[in-house]
Design a protein around this motif. Structure first.
Motif, PDB file in Angstrom:
ATOM      1  N   VAL A   1      -7.057  -5.539  -7.141  1.00  0.00           N
ATOM      2  CA  VAL A   1      -5.868  -5.809  -7.932  1.00  0.00           C
ATOM      3  C   VAL A   1      -5.104  -6.945  -7.266  1.00  0.00           C
ATOM      4  O   VAL A   1      -4.764  -6.848  -6.087  1.00  0.00           O
ATOM      5  CB  VAL A   1      -4.946  -4.571  -8.019  1.00  0.00           C
ATOM      6  N   THR A   2      -4.837  -7.993  -8.015  1.00  0.00           N
ATOM      7  CA  THR A   2      -4.000  -9.074  -7.513  1.00  0.00           C
ATOM      8  C   THR A   2      -2.552  -8.643  -7.656  1.00  0.00           C
ATOM      9  O   THR A   2      -2.135  -8.208  -8.731  1.00  0.00           O
ATOM     10  CB  THR A   2      -4.255 -10.369  -8.305  1.00  0.00           C
ATOM     11  N   ILE A   3      -1.786  -8.752  -6.563  1.00  0.00           N
ATOM     12  CA  ILE A   3      -0.414  -8.248  -6.545  1.00  0.00           C
ATOM     13  C   ILE A   3       0.633  -9.321  -6.826  1.00  0.00           C
ATOM     14  O   ILE A   3       1.774  -8.999  -7.129  1.00  0.00           O
ATOM     15  CB  ILE A   3      -0.098  -7.575  -5.201  1.00  0.00           C
TER      16      ILE A   3
ATOM     17  N   LYS B   1       0.816  -1.216   0.000  1.00  0.00           N
ATOM     18  CA  LYS B   1       0.000   0.000   0.000  1.00  0.00           C
ATOM     19  C   LYS B   1       0.851   1.268   0.000  1.00  0.00           C
ATOM     20  O   LYS B   1       0.561   2.207  -0.742  1.00  0.00           O
ATOM     21  CB  LYS B   1      -0.963  -0.004   1.188  1.00  0.00           C
ATOM     22  N   SER B   2       1.891   1.305   0.802  1.00  0.00           N
ATOM     23  CA  SER B   2       2.753   2.503   0.872  1.00  0.00           C
ATOM     24  C   SER B   2       3.517   2.718  -0.430  1.00  0.00           C
ATOM     25  O   SER B   2       3.572   3.838  -0.949  1.00  0.00           O
ATOM     26  CB  SER B   2       3.732   2.397   2.039  1.00  0.00           C
ATOM     27  N   THR B   3       4.086   1.659  -0.952  1.00  0.00           N
ATOM     28  CA  THR B   3       4.860   1.759  -2.194  1.00  0.00           C
ATOM     29  C   THR B   3       3.969   2.158  -3.361  1.00  0.00           C
ATOM     30  O   THR B   3       4.284   3.089  -4.113  1.00  0.00           O
ATOM     31  CB  THR B   3       5.554   0.412  -2.497  1.00  0.00           C
ATOM     32  N   ILE B   4       2.843   1.473  -3.508  1.00  0.00           N
ATOM     33  CA  ILE B   4       1.910   1.762  -4.605  1.00  0.00           C
ATOM     34  C   ILE B   4       1.310   3.157  -4.418  1.00  0.00           C
ATOM     35  O   ILE B   4       1.145   3.914  -5.369  1.00  0.00           O
ATOM     36  CB  ILE B   4       0.784   0.705  -4.685  1.00  0.00           C
ATOM     37  N   GLY B   5       0.999   3.497  -3.173  1.00  0.00           N
ATOM     38  CA  GLY B   5       0.442   4.815  -2.886  1.00  0.00           C
ATOM     39  C   GLY B   5       1.359   5.939  -3.325  1.00  0.00           C
ATOM     40  O   GLY B   5       0.913   6.924  -3.929  1.00  0.00           O
ATOM     41  N   ALA B   6       2.643   5.809  -3.037  1.00  0.00           N
ATOM     42  CA  ALA B   6       3.606   6.846  -3.425  1.00  0.00           C
ATOM     43  C   ALA B   6       3.683   6.975  -4.941  1.00  0.00           C
ATOM     44  O   ALA B   6       3.683   8.089  -5.485  1.00  0.00           O
ATOM     45  CB  ALA B   6       4.975   6.521  -2.840  1.00  0.00           C
ATOM     46  N   LEU B   7       3.737   5.845  -5.637  1.00  0.00           N
ATOM     47  CA  LEU B   7       3.781   5.879  -7.101  1.00  0.00           C
ATOM     48  C   LEU B   7       2.517   6.490  -7.685  1.00  0.00           C
ATOM     49  O   LEU B   7       2.568   7.301  -8.616  1.00  0.00           O
ATOM     50  CB  LEU B   7       3.963   4.460  -7.650  1.00  0.00           C
ATOM     51  N   LEU B   8       1.377   6.095  -7.140  1.00  0.00           N
ATOM     52  CA  LEU B   8       0.092   6.574  -7.656  1.00  0.00           C
ATOM     53  C   LEU B   8      -0.113   8.062  -7.386  1.00  0.00           C
ATOM     54  O   LEU B   8      -0.572   8.803  -8.259  1.00  0.00           O
ATOM     55  CB  LEU B   8      -1.039   5.743  -7.042  1.00  0.00           C
TER      56      LEU B   8
ATOM     57  N   GLU C   1       5.199  -0.944 -10.256  1.00  0.00           N
ATOM     58  CA  GLU C   1       4.823  -0.118 -11.403  1.00  0.00           C
ATOM     59  C   GLU C   1       3.665  -0.744 -12.180  1.00  0.00           C
ATOM     60  O   GLU C   1       2.753  -0.035 -12.626  1.00  0.00           O
ATOM     61  CB  GLU C   1       6.029   0.107 -12.324  1.00  0.00           C
ATOM     62  N   GLU C   2       3.688  -2.060 -12.345  1.00  0.00           N
ATOM     63  CA  GLU C   2       2.595  -2.740 -13.045  1.00  0.00           C
ATOM     64  C   GLU C   2       1.288  -2.597 -12.272  1.00  0.00           C
ATOM     65  O   GLU C   2       0.226  -2.355 -12.866  1.00  0.00           O
ATOM     66  CB  GLU C   2       2.920  -4.228 -13.232  1.00  0.00           C
ATOM     67  N   ILE C   3       1.355  -2.739 -10.961  1.00  0.00           N
ATOM     68  CA  ILE C   3       0.157  -2.599 -10.115  1.00  0.00           C
ATOM     69  C   ILE C   3      -0.376  -1.179 -10.198  1.00  0.00           C
ATOM     70  O   ILE C   3      -1.574  -0.952 -10.376  1.00  0.00           O
ATOM     71  CB  ILE C   3       0.472  -3.001  -8.664  1.00  0.00           C
ATOM     72  N   MET C   4       0.540  -0.206 -10.093  1.00  0.00           N
ATOM     73  CA  MET C   4       0.131   1.202 -10.161  1.00  0.00           C
ATOM     74  C   MET C   4      -0.540   1.508 -11.494  1.00  0.00           C
ATOM     75  O   MET C   4      -1.574   2.186 -11.536  1.00  0.00           O
ATOM     76  CB  MET C   4       1.352   2.108  -9.945  1.00  0.00           C
TER      77      MET C   4
END
Length: 176
Positions: free
Chosen positions: A153-155, A14-21, A161-164
Motif C-alpha cells: 500500500v502506498t501511503i 504501522k502503529s496508527t494503521i494497526g490500531a485502526l485495522l 483511514e483510507e490506508i486502513m
C-alpha cells in the motif's frame, strides 16, 4: 485464524494503521515494540543506549517468533527493521499470514520522522540535512525484505483511514 503483519519503514504509520485495522477486524493489536519493552523491562531508546542494537534485535526476534507461532488472530505492527533480521521476511509469505508493506516515499517519511527523532534511536543524533539520505539508503537496503509482503500500500497523500480501508478491502478479497 489469521495474522496481519504490517511492515514498512519507521514513520510509515504501522502503529496508527494497526490500531485502526485491529478495531475494524475485532482482534488484538500486537505492537512489537511494546512487547520488546515489556521483555526488556526498559524503553527501546534505553535498550539501544545501554545494550546496543544486537540486544534489541535478539529480543525482537524472540517476541516476533513467539507471536507468529501463537494460535491467536491479531494485527501486528512491526518495527522498521523486523523483516530484515533472522529470516523474519520468510514468515511474511506463510499460510494465514497477511503481510502488508506500508510503502512511503523518502520525502513523506522524512517529513513524518523529523518531529519524532528523539524517540527514534537510529536517527536521534542525525542532522536534519542527512535524514533524507539516511532514509533513502535504508530503504534501498531493506527493500528486498519489505517486498516479501503479500500486499503493498502506498501511503503518500492518504489518510490513515483510507490506508486502513484499502488493506481491509484486500483482506476481504483474501477471505479475512
Amino acid at each position: 485464524m489469521f495474522k496481519v503483519v504490517l511492515t514498512g519503514y519507521m514513520g510509515s504509520g504501522k502503529s496508527t494503521i494497526g490500531a485502526l485495522l485491529a478495531q475494524q477486524l475485532g482482534c488484538a493489536l500486537v505492537e512489537l515494540d511494546f512487547e520488546i519493552e515489556a521483555a526488556a523491562g526498559i524503553s527501546i531508546p534505553t535498550l539501544f543506549a545501554e545494550k546496543g542494537e544486537l540486544a534489541f534485535r535478539k529480543l525482537e526476534h524472540h517476541s516476533f517468533e513467539q507471536w507468529m507461532q501463537s494460535p491467536d488472530s491479531f494485527v501486528m505492527s512491526t518495527g522498521g527493521g523486523t523483516p530484515c533480521y533472522y529470516n523474519h521476511h520468510e514468515w511474511l509469505q506463510r499460510e494465514h499470514v497477511y503481510s502488508v508493506y506500508l510503502k512511503g516515499s523518502v520525502a513523506t517519511l522524512a517529513q513524518r520522522l523529523q518531529s519524532q527523532k528523539a524517540q527514534r534511536p537510529l536517527i536521534q543524533n542525525l542532522p536534519e540535512a542527512e535524514l533524507q539520505e539516511y532514509i533513502a539508503k535504508h530503504l534501498f537496503d531493506r527493500n528486498y525484505y519489505y517486498l516479501q509482503s503479500r500486499f503493498i500500500v502506498t501511503i503518500d497523500g492518504k489518510t490513515p483511514e483510507e490506508i486502513m480501508m484499502e488493506i481491509r478491502q484486500w483482506l476481504a478479497q483474501e477471505g479475512v
